[in-house]
Enzyme design. Structure first.
Site, PDB file in Angstrom:
ATOM      1  N   ASP A  35     -23.193 -26.936 -16.412  1.00  0.00           N
ATOM      2  CA  ASP A  35     -24.020 -27.138 -17.598  1.00  0.00           C
ATOM      3  C   ASP A  35     -23.067 -27.221 -18.792  1.00  0.00           C
ATOM      4  OD1 ASP A  35     -26.219 -26.722 -19.519  1.00  0.00           O
ATOM      5  OD2 ASP A  35     -25.401 -24.703 -19.672  1.00  0.00           O
ATOM      6  N   ASP A 239     -26.224 -21.282 -17.714  1.00  0.00           N
ATOM      7  CA  ASP A 239     -26.476 -20.067 -18.500  1.00  0.00           C
ATOM      8  C   ASP A 239     -27.885 -20.004 -19.072  1.00  0.00           C
ATOM      9  OD1 ASP A 239     -26.066 -22.211 -20.331  1.00  0.00           O
ATOM     10  OD2 ASP A 239     -25.890 -20.710 -21.908  1.00  0.00           O
TER      11      ASP A 239
HETATM   12  P1  ADP Z   1     -28.042 -27.989 -22.174  1.00  0.00           P
HETATM   13  O1  ADP Z   1     -28.341 -28.641 -20.872  1.00  0.00           O
HETATM   14  O2  ADP Z   1     -26.822 -28.574 -22.808  1.00  0.00           O
HETATM   15  O3  ADP Z   1     -27.949 -26.485 -22.046  1.00  0.00           O
HETATM   16  P2  ADP Z   1     -30.844 -28.030 -23.048  1.00  0.00           P
HETATM   17  O4  ADP Z   1     -31.399 -28.621 -21.791  1.00  0.00           O
HETATM   18  O5  ADP Z   1     -31.112 -26.608 -23.307  1.00  0.00           O
HETATM   19  O6  ADP Z   1     -29.253 -28.344 -23.177  1.00  0.00           O
HETATM   20  O7  ADP Z   1     -31.416 -28.838 -24.261  1.00  0.00           O
HETATM   21  C1  ADP Z   1     -31.400 -30.241 -24.263  1.00  0.00           C
HETATM   22  C2  ADP Z   1     -31.755 -30.788 -25.620  1.00  0.00           C
HETATM   23  O8  ADP Z   1     -33.101 -30.414 -25.948  1.00  0.00           O
HETATM   24  C3  ADP Z   1     -30.920 -30.234 -26.740  1.00  0.00           C
HETATM   25  O9  ADP Z   1     -29.716 -30.939 -26.883  1.00  0.00           O
HETATM   26  C4  ADP Z   1     -31.859 -30.395 -27.925  1.00  0.00           C
HETATM   27  O10 ADP Z   1     -31.806 -31.714 -28.387  1.00  0.00           O
HETATM   28  C5  ADP Z   1     -33.219 -30.147 -27.330  1.00  0.00           C
HETATM   29  N1  ADP Z   1     -33.643 -28.748 -27.501  1.00  0.00           N
HETATM   30  C6  ADP Z   1     -33.755 -27.808 -26.536  1.00  0.00           C
HETATM   31  N2  ADP Z   1     -34.200 -26.644 -27.038  1.00  0.00           N
HETATM   32  C7  ADP Z   1     -34.367 -26.834 -28.367  1.00  0.00           C
HETATM   33  C8  ADP Z   1     -34.780 -26.007 -29.449  1.00  0.00           C
HETATM   34  N3  ADP Z   1     -35.131 -24.731 -29.306  1.00  0.00           N
HETATM   35  N4  ADP Z   1     -34.822 -26.559 -30.673  1.00  0.00           N
HETATM   36  C9  ADP Z   1     -34.464 -27.852 -30.866  1.00  0.00           C
HETATM   37  N5  ADP Z   1     -34.057 -28.680 -29.891  1.00  0.00           N
HETATM   38  C10 ADP Z   1     -34.006 -28.192 -28.656  1.00  0.00           C
HETATM   39 MG    MG Z   2     -26.877 -24.178 -21.301  1.00  0.00          MG
END
Ligand code: ADP
Ligand code: MG
Length: 333
Positions: A35, A239
């Site tokens: 991730d 994570d």
């Molecule tokens: P990663 O896989 O890098 O951990 P996530 O799957 O958690 O990322 O999130 C993907 C995308 O969704 C983020 O890059 C953001 O654009 C959007 N996102 C997720 N959670 C939030 C939040 N709480 N507020 C705003 N945008 C969010």
């Molecule tokens: Mg993450």
């Protein structure tokens, strides 16, 4: 015995195992999916810029987004809420909060007398909620993403009002960790919900060529399953709450100890310090433990075969196997 020693050595290295049997599942692993946010990067995001749409104020955009994000534990949310706390007026009360994993958040923010239905997150998330994005917002998003940052679109009462640009940095140990994993014969793949440009940039920085970007949490599970269907045993390091299902699906799930409880609960082992280099240590440890188990089995069998009792010299088969044959028959009287 070897499993016990392996588990103990793991604890010394900052690797917590769900059970000793976990050490066995790492042996076949060929692909390691990582991730991005919080695993390869620090996960400590900060607000880099706030861009308001025409006729809106940047402070108001940040305040609305921050009030809402206060209810989420995503690293992006924490950064926005922290920054918004310093804006005049501070955080406003919220109600009806919902968080759409890997997409964004929505809820009702009560600012003064007025209640606003606020949405913050990916552009598609706002579109799904019926909020159209004017060209200026689309341009701002593209610019932020080209700069390697994550752009959160903010809208309320049916209109897109601005963009909050957030970003974090790659952990200093991540590049070393990836080359270590390659050295162990594993193929690293970056899997993230973030946009492709940011993902590629981070991947290049740490030495990963394969990138799967822009996936929703369900997509993460699907990506793991696809790799498995191609006959690969897959490890996954993550994570976030959004990684939990994928961690459970993987043949070996590794959670960052600094991550969410959901990820830790779904994983087979936890890298307590949140240092990615421990992933390589875990794989090395389990391989060493298995080698010990196999070595011990060899010696156990070899010893038993060598020590199979044979008749003493000068004794025919008549006196073999020993006293039982010589014992008197029970009398029938
Ligand atoms: P990663 O896989 O890098 O951990 P996530 O799957 O958690 O990322 O999130 C993907 C995308 O969704 C983020 O890059 C953001 O654009 C959007 N996102 C997720 N959670 C939030 C939040 N709480 N507020 C705003 N945008 C969010
Ligand atoms: Mg993450």
């Amino acid at each position: 015995m070897a499993l016990m020693v392996g588990t103990g050595r793991g604890a010394q290295l900052g690797i917590l195992l769900r059970g000793p049997e976990v050490l066995e599942s790492t042996r076949r692993v060929e692909v390691i999916v990582l991730d991005k946010t919080g695993t390869i990067t620090t996960g400590v995001m900060s607000v880099r810029d706030v861009v308001a749409a025409q006729g809106e104020s940047a402070n108001e955009v940040l305040r609305m987004a921050g009030s809402l994000e206060h209810g989420s534990e995503h690293p992006i949310a924490r950064a926005i809420a922290d920054a918004a706390a310093h804006v005049p007026g501070g955080l406003a009360p919220i109600s009806d909060f919902t968080s759409a994993q890997g997409r964004g958040v929505e809820g009702v923010v009560t600012a003064g007398e007025r209640r606003h239905v606020v949405v913050a997150g990916r552009a598609e998330f706002l579109r799904e909620r019926g909020i159209g994005l004017p060209d200026e917002i689309v341009a701002t998003l593209a610019e932020a993403e080209a700069g390697g940052a994550t752009a959160v679109t903010v809208g309320w009462d049916g209109l897109a009002r601005g963009v909050v640009v957030v970003g974090d940095t790659v952990k200093p140990t991540s590049a070393q960790a990836i080359s270590d994993l390659r050295g162990l014969g594993l193929r690293p793949v970056l899997l993230t919900g973030d946009n492709e440009i940011v993902a590629r940039r981070v991947a290049a920085e740490v030495g990963i060529d394969e990138v799967i970007a822009g996936v929703l949490p369900e997509g993460k599970v699907e990506a793991i399953r696809e790799l498995q269907q191609r006959g690969r045993a897959v490890a996954m390091v993550g994570d976030g709450v959004n990684d939990a299902a994928a961690l459970a699906q993987a043949d070996l799930g590794l959670a960052m100890g600094t991550g969410t409880d959901a990820a830790i609960a779904a994983a087979d082992l936890t890298l307590v310090r949140g240092d990615l280099r421990a992933a390589g240590d875990a794989i090395r440890l389990s391989r060493a433990t298995l080698a010990t188990i196999k070595g011990n089995l060899f010696w156990a069998f070899a010893y038993n075969v060598a020590a199979l009792p044979s008749p003493p010299p000068g004794c025919s088969t008549r006196c073999w196997p020993g006293p039982r044959w010589r014992s008197p028959r029970p009398s029938s009287s």
